[in-house]
Scaffold this active site. Structure first.
Site, PDB file in Angstrom:
ATOM      1  N   HIS A 294      48.294   0.506 113.442  1.00 59.22           N
ATOM      2  CA  HIS A 294      47.622  -0.596 112.735  1.00 59.22           C
ATOM      3  C   HIS A 294      47.982  -0.566 111.251  1.00 59.22           C
ATOM      4  O   HIS A 294      48.417   0.451 110.704  1.00 59.22           O
ATOM      5  CB  HIS A 294      46.104  -0.505 112.914  1.00 59.22           C
ATOM      6  CG  HIS A 294      45.518   0.762 112.369  1.00 59.22           C
ATOM      7  ND1 HIS A 294      45.357   1.000 111.017  1.00 59.22           N
ATOM      8  CD2 HIS A 294      45.052   1.866 112.993  1.00 59.22           C
ATOM      9  CE1 HIS A 294      44.815   2.184 110.831  1.00 59.22           C
ATOM     10  NE2 HIS A 294      44.619   2.743 112.015  1.00 59.22           N
TER      11      HIS A 294
ATOM     12  N   ASP B  24      47.296   6.291 114.317  1.00 66.31           N
ATOM     13  CA  ASP B  24      48.099   7.455 113.932  1.00 66.31           C
ATOM     14  C   ASP B  24      47.974   8.567 114.969  1.00 66.31           C
ATOM     15  O   ASP B  24      48.947   9.271 115.263  1.00 66.31           O
ATOM     16  CB  ASP B  24      47.702   7.954 112.539  1.00 66.31           C
ATOM     17  CG  ASP B  24      46.201   8.187 112.384  1.00 66.31           C
ATOM     18  OD1 ASP B  24      45.454   8.043 113.364  1.00 66.31           O
ATOM     19  OD2 ASP B  24      45.778   8.527 111.261  1.00 66.31           O
TER      20      ASP B  24
END
Length: 505
Positions: A98, A396
């Site tokens: 994102h 992540d």
């Protein structure tokens, strides 16, 4: 006469120095141009990224953080879509992290960063597609959604950002990502036409608004004709994108072991401990309270948005304001330096790599299966054509183990709006050799690119593959063997199920 003699003496001395300098350069005792010498080892067309294990032992934490922020005003470069002549692009599978978000944690006794999370094409950073994107998202009810995703906002919409909310910077980062890959794959290779079929597109995301919105921004920039009626968005319930294969006890034990390693490494760093003490004192809070608040998350937001680091004013006994104390760039640099040091320690310890193999396998296995079907021209079980473009909008904690499992640990921690791409290519026509094992895949190849860098020959499955003029890309068979079997060698297993349920020492 005296002046003339001095002039002649200066000329003689200058000539001697010139001869001496030339001799030293010729003998390589001093470099003629150190920067040029380093650049002479530049990127080849097939290995765009420098060799990963040559990463400097002491990276600059501030320069590294600028890269992590991934400012969208910088010109985008990438090797996506580049191939030798006469190769045909068959499929592209993409995972993104994102975009830029508001912090997940707040620092005690400080003001929250003042960031507006509504969208406006009149405010920087912006993009030529932003206004149209905002208008199209209002029509999202025409799309097809997994039930739980339908209730999520399709645009960030708070004038004062909420925890973890995607910012306008994050939206622009992915409009830019999508637009860049549209030029690479659609304009150059016609991967999808204007009348693309819904069956050609696969989109999945976690149930967080920031991943959903990032994925939509990417798609809007990428698709040649964004049409809600042809878009279906599916939810992955786990950040690991493990689908129905999430049960893996050994994976969780490896993660626990690595987290204990990380804690020991962090507490052994005296500079970091002194920094936390100084930061806590400046804010007037207990050190353990500040440490638990994970201050680097909020400080990254201040840094990436060019905001002053937070301050806290203490008060005297008479309740009058005292001198304001602030966190500093030096405090931030120490924390970031320790994070980079921990990445090196993690690679040397090897525990995280074992975790990563088990964490990333379900996603890699689905990707490998899809690519193999496309390569062999197969249909899905329900007789539908396979998706030639797949997008996974993730975090992540999704991408980091995926990079590690692929052997790309030196690629660094995933920045905001990072992108990892798997390209499937068909080579020029060659005579079939019916006696060759794996018939049907002999002329099909894979490329792996991370943030536009071609890292195919740095991956664990193709690092040792011999490249020659006749075969400049990595055979798909290497990737399939790696996912099905070879990636488990590091944990002395031959399959995912065996690896997940064996004892971990």
């Amino acid at each position: 006469m005296l002046a003339r003699n001095r002039f002649i003496m200066v000329l003689v001395v200058g000539a001697l120095l010139a001869v001496l300098s030339f001799s030293l350069q010729y003998l390589h005792l001093i470099p003629t141009n150190p920067v040029a010498d380093q650049r002479s080892q530049g990127k080849s067309r097939k290995r765009v990224n420098p060799v990963l294990h040559t990463e400097p032992p002491s990276p600059d934490p501030i320069r590294d953080t600028h890269q992590y922020c991934n400012y969208p005003n910088l010109t985008e470069h990438g090797w996506e879509g580049h191939s030798p002549a006469d190769y045909k692009l068959l499929s592209v599978q993409v995972m993104i992290r994102h975009g830029d978000r508001y912090p997940l944690y707040s620092i005690p006794k400080t003001k929250r960063p003042a960031i507006d999370c509504t969208l406006s094409d009149k405010r920087k950073p912006s993009h030529r597609l932003l206004a149209s994107f905002i208008n199209h998202m209002a029509l999202g009810g025409r799309g097809h959604w997994d039930a739980s995703l339908g209730s999520l906002p399709r645009l960030p919409n708070h004038s004062s950002c909420e925890t973890g909310e995607l910012t306008q910077t994050g939206v622009v980062q992915h409009l830019k990502n999508g637009d860049h890959l549209r030029q690479a794959y659609i304009k150059r290779h016609n991967l999808l036409t204007d009348d693309w079929s819904p069956r050609q597109l696969w989109v999945e995301t976690t149930g967080k608004s920031r991943t959903l919105q990032s994925g939509l921004a990417f798609l809007f920039g990428f698709l040649p004709n964004f049409d809600w009626s042809r878009v279906t968005v599916r939810q992955q319930w786990s950040t690991l994108f493990c689908g129905s294969s999430c049960d893996c006890p050994a994976r969780n034990r490896y993660l626990d072991q690595d987290q204990r390693r990380q804690y020991r490494h962090r507490t052994a760093n005296t500079e970091l401990e002194h920094t936390y003490v100084a930061m806590a004192k400046a804010l007037g809070v207990a050190t353990k309270t500040l440490r638990a608040a994970n201050p680097v998350d909020a400080l990254l937001c201040h840094f990436c948005h060019s905001l002053a680091f937070p301050c806290s004013s203490t008060r005297t006994l008479s309740d009058t304001p005292a001198e304001e104390a602030c966190l500093t760039l030096q405090h931030f640099a120490v924390i970031r330096r320790q994070q980079k040091d921990d990445e090196l320690d993690r690679r040397e310890a090897g525990i995280y790599r074992r975790y990563a193999v088990l964490a990333a396998h379900p996603y890699l296995n689905r990707t490998a299966t899809r690519l193999e079907r496309i390569a062999k021209g197969r249909q899905t079980r329900r007789g539908k054509e396979e998706a030639v473009f797949a997008l996974a909008s993730a975090h992540d904690v999704t991408m980091a183990p995926l990079l590690s499992a692929l052997g790309l640990e030196g690629a660094g921690f995933p920045r905001f709006a990072a992108r990892l791409v798997f390209e499937l290519w068909n080579g020029p026509e060659v005579k079939e050799n019916s006696g060759k094992k794996g018939k049907g895949l002999d002329n099909v190849f894979i490329r792996v690119l991370y943030n536009g860098e071609d890292l195919t020959f740095d991956t664990a499955f193709c690092r040792d593959h011999r490249r020659d003029f006749a075969q400049p890309l990595c055979p798909l068979g290497n990737f399939l063997s790696f996912v099905k079997r070879d990636m488990f060698n590091i944990i002395n297993a031959t399959s995912y199920q065996q690896a997940c349920h064996q004892n971990v020492l």
